[in-house]
Every structure is written in C-alpha cells, then in structure tokens.
Design a protein around this motif. Structure first.
Motif, PDB file in Angstrom:
ATOM      1  N   ASP A 204      41.711   5.340 -15.286  1.00 20.58           N
ATOM      2  CA  ASP A 204      42.669   5.367 -14.172  1.00 20.58           C
ATOM      3  C   ASP A 204      42.717   4.028 -13.463  1.00 20.58           C
ATOM      4  OD1 ASP A 204      43.300   7.956 -14.639  1.00 20.58           O
ATOM      5  OD2 ASP A 204      41.804   8.768 -13.232  1.00 20.58           O
ATOM      6  N   ALA A 205      41.540   3.531 -13.160  1.00 22.50           N
ATOM      7  CA  ALA A 205      41.482   2.278 -12.409  1.00 22.50           C
ATOM      8  C   ALA A 205      40.212   1.550 -12.809  1.00 22.50           C
ATOM      9  CB  ALA A 205      41.477   2.555 -10.910  1.00 22.50           C
ATOM     10  N   ALA A 206      40.291   0.229 -12.825  1.00 20.53           N
ATOM     11  CA  ALA A 206      39.161  -0.542 -13.325  1.00 20.53           C
ATOM     12  C   ALA A 206      39.008  -1.837 -12.550  1.00 20.53           C
ATOM     13  CB  ALA A 206      39.345  -0.854 -14.810  1.00 20.53           C
ATOM     14  N   HIS A 207      37.809  -2.371 -12.668  1.00 16.01           N
ATOM     15  CA  HIS A 207      37.566  -3.754 -12.246  1.00 16.01           C
ATOM     16  C   HIS A 207      38.053  -4.630 -13.401  1.00 16.01           C
ATOM     17  CE1 HIS A 207      34.165  -6.982 -11.686  1.00 16.01           C
ATOM     18  NE2 HIS A 207      35.360  -7.481 -11.455  1.00 16.01           N
ATOM     19  N   LEU A 208      39.115  -5.371 -13.178  1.00 19.25           N
ATOM     20  CA  LEU A 208      39.658  -6.217 -14.233  1.00 19.25           C
ATOM     21  C   LEU A 208      39.027  -7.605 -14.158  1.00 19.25           C
ATOM     22  CD1 LEU A 208      43.514  -5.491 -14.308  1.00 19.25           C
ATOM     23  CD2 LEU A 208      41.652  -4.305 -15.481  1.00 19.25           C
ATOM     24  N   VAL A 209      38.529  -8.043 -15.276  1.00 16.66           N
ATOM     25  CA  VAL A 209      37.957  -9.384 -15.364  1.00 16.66           C
ATOM     26  C   VAL A 209      38.836 -10.157 -16.347  1.00 16.66           C
ATOM     27  CG1 VAL A 209      35.940 -10.738 -15.991  1.00 16.66           C
ATOM     28  CG2 VAL A 209      35.644  -8.464 -14.963  1.00 16.66           C
ATOM     29  N   VAL A 217      47.015 -12.410 -16.547  1.00 12.72           N
ATOM     30  CA  VAL A 217      47.400 -11.065 -16.968  1.00 12.72           C
ATOM     31  C   VAL A 217      46.804 -10.028 -16.006  1.00 12.72           C
ATOM     32  CG1 VAL A 217      47.162  -9.345 -18.811  1.00 12.72           C
ATOM     33  CG2 VAL A 217      47.683 -11.725 -19.387  1.00 12.72           C
ATOM     34  N   ALA A 218      45.528 -10.212 -15.666  1.00 12.17           N
ATOM     35  CA  ALA A 218      44.875  -9.280 -14.742  1.00 12.17           C
ATOM     36  C   ALA A 218      45.581  -9.264 -13.392  1.00 12.17           C
ATOM     37  CB  ALA A 218      43.408  -9.667 -14.587  1.00 12.17           C
ATOM     38  N   LEU A 219      45.929 -10.456 -12.920  1.00  7.63           N
ATOM     39  CA  LEU A 219      46.642 -10.564 -11.642  1.00  7.63           C
ATOM     40  C   LEU A 219      48.002  -9.872 -11.726  1.00  7.63           C
ATOM     41  CD1 LEU A 219      46.401 -14.112 -10.028  1.00  7.63           C
ATOM     42  CD2 LEU A 219      46.652 -11.926  -8.831  1.00  7.63           C
ATOM     43  N   ALA A 220      48.662 -10.054 -12.858  1.00  7.80           N
ATOM     44  CA  ALA A 220      49.982  -9.441 -13.012  1.00  7.80           C
ATOM     45  C   ALA A 220      49.868  -7.924 -13.053  1.00  7.80           C
ATOM     46  CB  ALA A 220      50.657  -9.959 -14.285  1.00  7.80           C
ATOM     47  N   VAL A 221      48.791  -7.417 -13.648  1.00 10.92           N
ATOM     48  CA  VAL A 221      48.567  -5.961 -13.646  1.00 10.92           C
ATOM     49  C   VAL A 221      48.393  -5.486 -12.203  1.00 10.92           C
ATOM     50  CG1 VAL A 221      46.972  -4.116 -14.301  1.00 10.92           C
ATOM     51  CG2 VAL A 221      47.557  -5.899 -15.964  1.00 10.92           C
ATOM     52  N   ALA A 222      47.559  -6.224 -11.452  1.00 15.59           N
ATOM     53  CA  ALA A 222      47.299  -5.831 -10.062  1.00 15.59           C
ATOM     54  C   ALA A 222      48.577  -5.849  -9.237  1.00 15.59           C
ATOM     55  CB  ALA A 222      46.246  -6.754  -9.454  1.00 15.59           C
ATOM     56  N   ARG A 230      40.709  -1.752  -9.209  1.00 16.42           N
ATOM     57  CA  ARG A 230      39.766  -1.567  -8.105  1.00 16.42           C
ATOM     58  C   ARG A 230      39.215  -2.890  -7.628  1.00 16.42           C
ATOM     59  NH1 ARG A 230      35.381   2.773  -9.219  1.00 16.42           N
ATOM     60  NH2 ARG A 230      35.280   2.632  -6.951  1.00 16.42           N
ATOM     61  N   ALA A 231      39.153  -3.834  -8.515  1.00 13.52           N
ATOM     62  CA  ALA A 231      38.673  -5.166  -8.139  1.00 13.52           C
ATOM     63  C   ALA A 231      39.147  -6.145  -9.199  1.00 13.52           C
ATOM     64  CB  ALA A 231      37.147  -5.175  -8.060  1.00 13.52           C
ATOM     65  N   LEU A 232      39.182  -7.402  -8.810  1.00 14.10           N
ATOM     66  CA  LEU A 232      39.624  -8.442  -9.737  1.00 14.10           C
ATOM     67  C   LEU A 232      38.601  -9.562  -9.760  1.00 14.10           C
ATOM     68  CD1 LEU A 232      43.364  -9.480  -9.180  1.00 14.10           C
ATOM     69  CD2 LEU A 232      42.348  -8.502 -11.242  1.00 14.10           C
ATOM     70  N   LEU A 320      47.329  -8.682  -2.424  1.00 11.70           N
ATOM     71  CA  LEU A 320      46.377  -7.697  -2.936  1.00 11.70           C
ATOM     72  C   LEU A 320      45.399  -7.261  -1.866  1.00 11.70           C
ATOM     73  CD1 LEU A 320      45.559  -9.138  -6.466  1.00 11.70           C
ATOM     74  CD2 LEU A 320      47.243  -7.406  -5.817  1.00 11.70           C
ATOM     75  N   THR A 321      45.023  -5.981  -1.933  1.00  3.49           N
ATOM     76  CA  THR A 321      44.056  -5.466  -0.966  1.00  3.49           C
ATOM     77  C   THR A 321      42.701  -5.195  -1.588  1.00  3.49           C
ATOM     78  OG1 THR A 321      44.900  -3.267  -1.401  1.00  3.49           O
ATOM     79  CG2 THR A 321      45.816  -4.434   0.496  1.00  3.49           C
ATOM     80  N   CYS A 322      42.625  -5.179  -2.907  1.00  7.81           N
ATOM     81  CA  CYS A 322      41.346  -4.926  -3.552  1.00  7.81           C
ATOM     82  C   CYS A 322      40.470  -6.178  -3.465  1.00  7.81           C
ATOM     83  CB  CYS A 322      41.547  -4.518  -5.011  1.00  7.81           C
ATOM     84  SG  CYS A 322      42.135  -5.850  -6.062  1.00  7.81           S
ATOM     85  N   PRO A 323      39.149  -6.002  -3.635  1.00  5.32           N
ATOM     86  CA  PRO A 323      38.292  -7.194  -3.635  1.00  5.32           C
ATOM     87  C   PRO A 323      38.626  -8.130  -4.796  1.00  5.32           C
ATOM     88  CG  PRO A 323      37.001  -5.171  -3.979  1.00  5.32           C
ATOM     89  CD  PRO A 323      38.407  -4.745  -3.798  1.00  5.32           C
ATOM     90  N   VAL A 324      38.660  -9.408  -4.496  1.00  4.32           N
ATOM     91  CA  VAL A 324      39.008 -10.405  -5.502  1.00  4.32           C
ATOM     92  C   VAL A 324      38.005 -11.543  -5.440  1.00  4.32           C
ATOM     93  CG1 VAL A 324      40.757 -12.020  -6.339  1.00  4.32           C
ATOM     94  CG2 VAL A 324      41.468  -9.880  -5.233  1.00  4.32           C
ATOM     95  N   GLN A 325      37.505 -11.948  -6.610  1.00  5.47           N
ATOM     96  CA  GLN A 325      36.710 -13.174  -6.652  1.00  5.47           C
ATOM     97  C   GLN A 325      37.262 -14.094  -7.744  1.00  5.47           C
ATOM     98  OE1 GLN A 325      32.609 -12.577  -7.707  1.00  5.47           O
ATOM     99  NE2 GLN A 325      33.065 -11.122  -9.360  1.00  5.47           N
ATOM    100  N   VAL A 326      37.123 -15.367  -7.491  1.00  4.83           N
ATOM    101  CA  VAL A 326      37.594 -16.375  -8.446  1.00  4.83           C
ATOM    102  C   VAL A 326      36.404 -17.253  -8.816  1.00  4.83           C
ATOM    103  CG1 VAL A 326      39.120 -18.343  -8.804  1.00  4.83           C
ATOM    104  CG2 VAL A 326      39.928 -16.358  -7.495  1.00  4.83           C
ATOM    105  N   LEU A 327      36.180 -17.405 -10.121  1.00  2.67           N
ATOM    106  CA  LEU A 327      35.069 -18.217 -10.634  1.00  2.67           C
ATOM    107  C   LEU A 327      35.667 -19.398 -11.388  1.00  2.67           C
ATOM    108  CD1 LEU A 327      34.109 -15.161 -10.444  1.00  2.67           C
ATOM    109  CD2 LEU A 327      32.471 -15.725 -12.234  1.00  2.67           C
ATOM    110  N   TRP A 328      35.114 -20.570 -11.151  1.00  4.99           N
ATOM    111  CA  TRP A 328      35.697 -21.723 -11.823  1.00  4.99           C
ATOM    112  C   TRP A 328      34.613 -22.731 -12.217  1.00  4.99           C
ATOM    113  CZ3 TRP A 328      41.189 -21.365 -10.133  1.00  4.99           C
ATOM    114  CH2 TRP A 328      42.064 -21.923 -11.115  1.00  4.99           C
TER     115      TRP A 328
END
Lengths: 379, 336, 320
Positions: A204-209, A217-222, A230-232, A320-328
């Motif tokens: 139903d819902a997932a943490h997309l990485v 793609v993950a951002l576009a899904v969100a 649930r989180a990105l 977006l309202t779900c938790p989001v983290q960006v790794l670089w």
C-alpha cells in the motif's frame, strides 16, 4: 554482513555476503594493523568478489587483536577474517575463541538451482518486472536504482535493511531483467511503473529509496500518489538541480567495449579501482541484450538534454508532507550536489565526503544507517 | 543469478530466437532434422549431437536436411545469402571443410571484394572442432587458423555458453560470412545465459581473469584449462591474466597488447597445430608491437605437429592441458 | 509460344552486342590495353540469348570464366563491363574483379566465376531463396563441358532435385575444356543424358540455333516456375576464339574455326530464319547501333580512371 559474537567482548570479523550471488570473497588487503582501535565504519580491509571490490568497514567497536585471513585468500561467506576484542582480553582467550570458531564453522552450502532465493518476477502494468525481496516484517522499503542500473546495485544494502524492513528492489522497465520495450521513457512513465509494481506486490505504502534517476522517479511517485509514500530517501537524485553529466549518460549508451565503458563507469565513483572487471562485464552483458539500447535512449531522452536536466521536481518536493532525506556524495561528478543547495526546510540533507555518485556502494554502512533510521522511524 | 544452460542449448536457443526474429534465417546441414524421407519420425536427430533439435517443429521448411554433399549445400548457402537469405549451415566437423573449401574461400569470402562491394554473403557455417573424443585424425582437428588466414571470412570460437549464444546471434546478424567453431568438449559445459537475445561484438576479447605477472591468451577449450592453471599458479603467488580473443578474425590486438604491456610475459595456448597457427600469429603480433614490454621469451603451448592420434594414451599427450600451461607460465615467470 | 517482333529484335540485339563486344575485346587485348586473362564467348551467343530471353530481372544466373555473353544476355551494362575488363574504377566491380568476376546482382547476375564448377552450387541457393521467398523466380547455372565433369556440378544437380528447386542447368558444350576435347574428357556422348542420373529431364539442343535454345529453355523455365523442379539443357556449340586470348589453338584442326565461322554462325542463322518477317536493313541498323555502343564503351573505358590506392583495402568486409 555478519558478526558472530560468542563471548561478551570478543567479536569475530567474518566474510560478508554482498549480494545474492556472492558465495566467497578474496582478501585484497588489510587496511589496519593489529592493535588498532576501531570504531564502526572504520575501513578494515579490501575485499573483492566476482561482482565488485569494496572496502569492508568495521561493524563493531574494538581493538583488532588478530588478523586471521591472509592476503589473497579466497574465503566463503561467514569465514573468520579477524578478531576484535578489548585490549584487556588475554591472548589465550583470543586463541581459544579462534579455535572454537574454526571448529564450529561450516561454510554455507552453495545454492544449486537457477534463481537462488532472491529474484522474482511479476507482471505489472502490462510488463514483466524483476525484483529482489528480503525481510519478513517491518515497513515496506522499495529501492529504485538509477539509469543503467538494476536491483543488484543494492547488494550492500538489501540484507542490512532487511533486518528492519520488508525490502523490495526492482529493475525499472528497460533495465536488468525487466521488459526492455519502452513506449514512454519519461520519469512520469517510470513512476507509473513503480506504482504498478506496488500494486502487483500488494504494497500500500512504502519508504521509497531512489538513486539518481531512481530518485527522480521516487519523487514523481510521491508527487502523484502521496498516500503510497511513507518516506523518501533520495540518493544523489536527478530532478533537484540544473546540471547533469550528459557525457556520462551518452557515453554509457554508446560504449560497446570494455575499453570504452571502463572510463565511463569510473566517473561514477571517487575511487576508480572500485570498477573492476566483473562490474564492467556485467554492464556490457546488460547492454548487449536486444532492446536495451533503444530503452536507454528513450529513458535518457526523458531526463537529459545535453549537459542539462530536463526535469525539475523541486516544486513537487516542497509540497510533500512525508519525511524526506537527501544523501549526496561530496565527490559526485554525475549529478552535482551544489546545484541542489536550497532544499525545502524539513528535508534532511546528508553530505558524504569523499564519495562519488554511488554512495550506497561506496559508503554502504553510512547509507544503510541513514536508511535504517528513516525506516525505523516509521515502524 | 541468471539461468544456467548447457553450451549446446545456448546454440539451439540462439538459432531458435533468430529464426523467430527473422524469416530470412534458414538452417541446413546433414541430419539437422534427421529422418527426412525415412519412414520413422521427423526431427529424429536434430543434428548429430542434437543441437538443432526442435527447430523443425517450429520452422518447418526453413530447416533442411541435405544430402551428404557439402560442396552443394555450402555453395547453396552462399548463393542463397547473395539472394537475401541468411543461411546457417552445419558443416558437421571442421575436418570436412576439404570437400567444400572452394565454396568457402573462393566464393563466400571473395564475393564482396571481387564484385566491388556490391554483394553481401551473410552465411554462418557452424562446425565442430577439437580433440578429446578418441575420434582420430579426421574428426578432431582445430582448423580455424586455415579460415583465419582468408580475407573476407570472420572466425568465431566461443569458450562458454554465454559466448556461444551471444556470438552466434551476432554471427547470424552479421553481413559477412562467418565460420563458427564449436568445440565438442564444451557442448556439455553449463553456464549462465540470459534468456533474452543479445549479441557479443566480434573483435572484442574477453578478459577472463585479471592478473599482473603473465598474460595467457587461450581459445575455446583451452580457456578453461588456462583458468585451472592460473588458479594453481595463484597459490604460488603467480598472477595470470587470461585473455580469450573469442574471434580470431577480427582479432582484438589491443587487448592482448595492453595486457602484455602490463605483464611483460606471454603464453599463448592453442589446440590447433603449431605451424602457421594462432599461437604463432599472436606471438608474432606481440613480438612486433610490444617487443619493448617483453621481459621473457614468448611461450607457445600447442599440440605437436602431427595429426590427432586415436589411442587415448596418445591423444591425451597430444592435447595441451593445464599442467603444460602451468609449466610454461612458470618457465617465463622465473626467467630473468 | 510466339516471340513477338520486338522480342526477335531484342534477341538479335543481344546476340550482336555480345559478338561485337567480344570481337572488340579480342582486338583491344591484342593492342595491350587489357590486363590479365580473358576468355571470349563469341560463337556461343545463341545460348546466352536463348536462355536469358526467358528470364526477368528477378531470375538469377551464375556464369563461368567465359562470362561476358551471359552478362550481356542478362542485361548487365556494357560500359561497366568494358571498364571492368580494362581494370578501371568505373567498372562494374570497380576494377577489383576483372573479366572473370563480373557480377551485377541488380540484374540477377551472380557472377562470372574463375573456378570451373563454381556456379552450380550457388544456383541451388539462388533457387532456394526464390522458392522460400515465393518470388516465382528461377536460377540458371551456365557451365561448360569441362565443369560437367566437376563433382560440384553433380552435387548441385542432385541437391536441386532433392530439394525440388526451380533451377536450370545449362551445359554449354563447346567441345573443349581448355585444350582437351570433350570427346575425350566427357564419358558420354551427350551431357544431357546425365540428367537421368539426377532424376531430372535433360535435352540436347543445337547451340547455334537461338530458337532451339529458346524453346528448350522455355519448357524448363515453365517447369521450374510451376514447382516441377530442375532441368538440364545441353547446348552444343562452338567458340570462335581460343580458350583464352593468346591461345594459339594448335589443338584444333587447321581450318576448324574458319569453317565454324562460315557454317555455324548463330547470327547468320538467325537472320536467315527471320528474313521473311524482318527486313535485313532493320537488322543492319541494329548492327550499326551496337558498333557505336561498343566504340563508345571502349573509348570510355580507356579514358576512365584507375582505382585509387585506398580501394585496395575496402570492400573486404562490410564491418570488421
């Protein structure tokens, strides 16, 4: 990665299992001497598998009391490489530990049979998608690789994440062993494929990485289906900046030989030695499959225009309202991190120094820790 | 990992997928169906070793048994290719090339050049090579150097199931005539082979193993033997790089030369006869173009210059094996 | 059947073009302008024309070392041919093939062939392609009495029957394989009788008679196009020149060629046969046209550029 702890303070360092097909690894060299104090994440040794060479990092704190594995030794997964213990533990106890470990160690049986336990296929949205599946409980985590990649890109991440989550890693359309026919190569179409995948595997819902293109793609899904996300976690994502190394993308598509492909792949990583013979061979094997060239061109056309990115998902990110983290990675030459300097408030940003465009491979432990934290927060 | 199939299944799958993809692809040869005109079953054999089994049921008239008449059907393949088909001919054993050689080297190989670039002859001749089956002097040779010698032909020698499928599909799609050499001893070899169609480009060597001390160039069955030797040598700290050229025409000179530039030492392993063979050819290449990098004499590991014997005792002596490769590597590794 | 008036004029034009072409090559070779080996077809024109008048561009032929007549019969451009024979870059094969390797796939000419018996197997393939692609086409192998003794020819005839191919084997028996008489080297009186051994119809015709060749070929082509399989036609004929240019022909009777030219010239026979329908002046006009055409072809060939040094290494492979 495994660490067998048989006595309170003595810890075995054992040959890790990196990826589904790994049965053994070769000790390329120790990076630390006996007596050295180690913290989790400190580099311990270089290990080479038939798929990839990588630095094995300490999983536990302690003093390296004993090197067991010789350089150039080829050992099965789980085999004893070395021993960590506080400096106060007597040598005799270390000896006893080693003796006991070796007496009880049984190398894992080599899996006969084609697919092994890892890969599955599912019909989703009229195409066949391959995915790897790990973990029995916890939130769903879906790993989305980047341009030209496949689910094996997550070989250092799948099993660690499976400790806290039900993990899915898919091959995007046109990639890995998924269907190669691409009608629409746009990021939105790939996002729809991920939604089709979630339906097909009943998530139903997932943490997309998402990594790189997979991040977009993950951002576009969100953006189109916020309820499914649930989180990105976005690793060196496309879609948040203006520039991209178009020469990499087109060089990757054009390369037909080892000689052409090696320098292209080396741009991906900070340490060029990570790109070994097998990694190049695996990429060539993928690229030689009928339809891959067309698929890659169609997909590249959806997000790259010369040295510029075609898509801008910053506005979508802001909503977006779900938790989001960006790794670089601080040494990323493919998608420059500097372009994504002003992220919305609330987005957690992690810069990994000395790391190129493949943080989940180049700094797997650090990335795994961040992905786990985000996942545990959802439980 | 990927699905594993046998070398001979990989060949069958390549033929099957290409026949499905392109109706101009046809297959002909002695007993490639088996049973034509007889009172029993059709597709009785599917090739003398069953490699083409099942194609008749799917492709009917596009697979044809022939009389034992190699000149006629190889020549017919050339003529059909010049008229728009893509024939894959099975010349059962490479030893039989003597009875149809004219059609290969005077017709197929030369049409394009003689006709000023106005013809193409996209034929593939699949043929078995190699000793090891007590099949004696007329069913065991590795005559690929003979074809490699001839301008206009391409010569392909797969060493694994993955190579077999990808190189055969490339051969069928290639517009030039291709001699495709299948080592009998590899038919039962199992390996990972993608289910999808894929091609391996000609003229690109496979670096089978990376190493720093000695370069070993090997073909067909000799690749596996070289790997065994290299594994044994690694225990003594001798690091071998193994290069499988995969095609002898075109030959990936650069990969061989680059490797020797790094290692300074070369062993060439070839199951073909030594005189004017691939071993001599590759040795000459390296002597000419990487002379400055050489730190030791080049070692050639080949059979003696004799026909292939029948007796198992003699044939085992004839075939270059891992022990001879290992010894050759040690000789030049220690050369100072 | 009825050959139309236009057909007859066309047949004559082809025969005359072959004759004029060959007579002129003979002269130009003697002058030293033409390199290599040249084998002339003069005297055998009725065979090439009688066969090829039954064919379309979709039908294929394979020829021999004595191939100029087959080329012209099948419609290959004589300017390109002449330039090729002179070794020029403007030649049919860009100067890389020469007299023995003229080919033009666009007109269905699979090549002259330097190998005696090289063509019949190729024709099986061309016929197979026609059969599998269902074009309705046929393929014709020209070969001589010499090649009638080659294993490749036997194998090809067997295969053509076994596969029931739309193939036609045309044995041009000019009595000599190089300098050896067919009377010695061919084990039977008529090559056509060998057809029986391969399960196909065989017929021997007078190869000096265009109409005889044409009729036999028409029957064979009908059979082939209708799925009836291959046929063998033997045309008994004579060559006006030696095996190759420079051949002193001392193996032939002293007045043999003179007598053949006087008594068995297919062009003269053709003129006599059509005299009631076609005025001599009309054929004379064709003669004049053809002479001009050949003059022009020779002049252009002499003036044409040689191949370039870089042509040496092109056209070996399509991609290497």
């Amino acid at each position: 990665m495994s660490n067998a702890q048989t006595k309170a303070d003595i810890v075995a360092i054992t040959m890790p299992k990196w990826g589904l097909s790994m049965t053994e690894g070769k000790v390329v060299g120790w990076l630390v001497d006996e007596g050295r104090e180690l913290q989790p994440g400190d580099p311990v040794m270089d290990i080479e598998t038939e798929k990839i060479a990588n630095t094995f990092e300490a999983l536990d704190a302690g003093t390296l009391r004993r090197k067991i594995a010789d350089v150039d030794a080829v050992l099965p997964i789980g085999a004893l490489l070395g021993v960590l213990a506080p400096a106060t533990v007597p040598d005799a106890e270390i000896d006893a530990f080693v003796t006991e470990f070796q007496a009880n160690y049984v190398p894992p049986a080599v899996e006969e049979g084609d697919e092994g336990p890892g890969y599955q296929f599912v019909e989703a949205g009229g195409r066949r998608l391959r995915y790897a599946r790990r973990g029995d409980s916890g939130p769903a985590v879906v790993l989305i690789h980047g341009f030209g990649g496949d689910c094996d890109n997550w070989l250092f991440n799948l099993d660690p994440l499976a400790a806290v989550a039900r993990v899915y890693a898919l091959d995007l359309p046109g990639h890995g062993q998924s269907s190669k026919a691409i009608v629409d190569g746009s990021v939105d179409a790939l996002a729809q494929a991920v939604l089709d995948f979630l339906d097909a595997v009943d998530v139903d819902a997932a943490h997309l990485v998402g990594h790189s293109l997979g991040g977009a793609v993950a951002l576009a899904v969100a953006a189109v289906a916020p309820a499914r996300v649930r989180a990105l976690s976005l690793i060196a994502p496309v879609g948040l900046g203006a520039r991209i190394d178009g020469d990499y993308v087109h060089g990757f598509i054009a390369a037909e030989s080892r000689r052409d492909l090696k320098p292209v792949l080396q741009r991906l990583v900070a340490n060029a030695e990570l790109v070994n013979r097998q990694m190049i061979d695996d990429m060539l094997k993928f690229k030689r499959v009928d339809g891959v060239g067309d698929a890659l061109r169609a997909i590249a056309n959806g997000f790259v225009d010369g040295q510029a990115q075609r898509i801008d998902l910053r506005a979508a990110l802001a909503t977006l309202t779900c938790p989001v983290q960006v790794l670089w990675g601080g040494a990323d030459r493919i998608v420059p991190q500097a372009d994504a300097a002003d992220l919305p408030a609330g987005v957690r940003f992690h810069r990994l120094e000395g790391v190129g465009h493949l943080p989940h491979l180049e700094a797997a432990n650090a990335v795994n820790a961040l992905l786990k934290d985000m996942t545990i927060g959802l439980a | 990992m990927a699905r594993k199939i046998l070398f001979q299944q990989a060949i069958n799958e390549a033929l099957d997928q290409e026949m499905a993809r392109d109706s101009n692809v046809i297959v002909m040869g002695e007993d490639v169906i088996g049973g034509t005109g007889a009172d029993g079953e059709m597709d009785a054999w599917g090739g003398v070793l069953g490699v083409t089994k099942g194609l008749y049921g799917k492709y009917g008239e596009r697979i044809m048994d022939t009389p034992i008449s190699e000149s006629a059907f190889v020549g017919a393949a050339v003529g059909a290719a010049a008229c728009g088909l893509r024939p894959v001919c099975e010349l059962m054993f490479i030893d039989f090339l003597g009875v149809c050689f004219d059609q290969i080297y005077n017709q197929a190989a030369k049409f394009r050049y003689m006709f000023g670039g106005k013809a193409k002859t996209p034929i593939v001749i699949r043929t078995m090579i190699g000793a090891g089956f007590r099949a004696a002097a007329q069913h065991s040779q590795c005559l690929y150097p003979v074809f490699t010698h001839i301008p206009g032909l391409k010569v392909v020698i797969p060493s694994s199931p993955y190579e077999a499928k990808g190189l055969l599909i490339q051969a069928i799609r290639d517009d030039d005539p291709v001699i495709f050499c299948e080592h009998k001893a590899l038919y039962a070899m199992e390996g990972e082979v993608p289910e999808e169609s894929y091609t391996i480009p000609f003229g690109e060597a496979n670096v089978v193993r990376e190493g720093s001390d000695v370069t070993i160039v090997a073909l067909a069955r000799m690749v596996g033997f070289a790997e065994k030797a290299a594994a044994a040598l690694a225990k003594d700290g001798i690091s071998c790089e193994i290069i499988d050229p995969r095609t002898t025409s075109p030959l990936d000179e650069d990969t061989i030369l680059e490797s020797v530039e790094n290692t300074g030492r070369l062993v060439v392993v070839d199951e073909a006869s030594p005189r004017c063979g691939m071993a001599a050819d590759i040795a000459a290449l390296v002597a000419q173009k990487a002379f400055g990098a050489l730190e030791a004499p080049i070692e050639l590991v080949t059979p003696p210059h004799t026909p292939v014997p029948f007796s198992g005792v003699l044939e085992d002596l004839y075939i270059p094996g891992p022990a001879r490769i290992e010894a050759a590597v040690r000789r030049i590794a220690e050369y100072a | 059947m009825a050959l139309s008036r236009e057909d007859l004029l066309e047949a004559y034009r082809r025969m005359k073009t072959i004759r004029e072409f060959e007579e002129r090559v003979h002269v130009e070779f003697a002058k030293g302008g033409i390199p290599g080996f040249v084998h002339l077809y003069a005297g055998e024109e009725a065979s090439a024309a009688g066969v090829c008048m039954n064919l379309t561009d979709d039908d294929k032929i394979a020829s021999t070392h004595r191939g100029h007549g087959h080329c012209i019969g099948k419609g290959v451009d004589v300017h390109g041919m002449m330039a090729e024979i002179f070794g020029k870059r403007t030649g049919t094969c860009r100067g890389k093939g020469g007299s023995m390797h003229i080919a033009d796939l666009d007109t269905g000419m699979l090549g002259a062939n330097g190998i005696v018996g090289g063509g019949p197997p190729l024709v099986c393939g061309a016929a197979l392609a026609a059969k599998l692609k269902r074009t309705g086409g046929v393929a014709v192998a020209f070969f001589g009495d010499g090649a009638s003794n080659q294993g490749t020819t036997f194998e090809a005839m067997n295969l053509a029957t076994v596969w029931r191919l739309p193939a036609i084997f045309v044995a041009e028996n000019n009595g000599y394989a190089e300098a050896t008489a067919a009377k010695f080297s061919v084990s039977c009186e008529d090559i056509s009788t060998r057809a029986a051994g391969f399960g196909m119809p065989g017929v021997t015709v007078d190869g000096h008679d265009f109409f005889a060749v044409y009729e036999a070929m028409r029957e064979a082509v009908d059979r082939a196009r209708n799925g009836g399989g291959p046929s063998l036609i033997e045309a008994k004929l004579d060559r006006f020149f030696g095996h190759f240019e420079g051949d002193n022909q001392n193996y032939r009777a002293p007045d043999e060629v003179k007598r053949i030219r006087a008594e068995k010239d297919c062009l003269q026979r053709f003129r006599a046969r059509v005299a009631s329908d076609i005025a001599a002046a009309e054929l004379d006009a064709i003669d004049a046209d053809v002479r001009k055409l050949i003059d022009d072809a020779v002049a252009q060939a002499i003036a044409a550029p040689d191949p370039l040094p870089e042509d040496l290494t092109t056209d070996v492979y399509i991609r290497y």
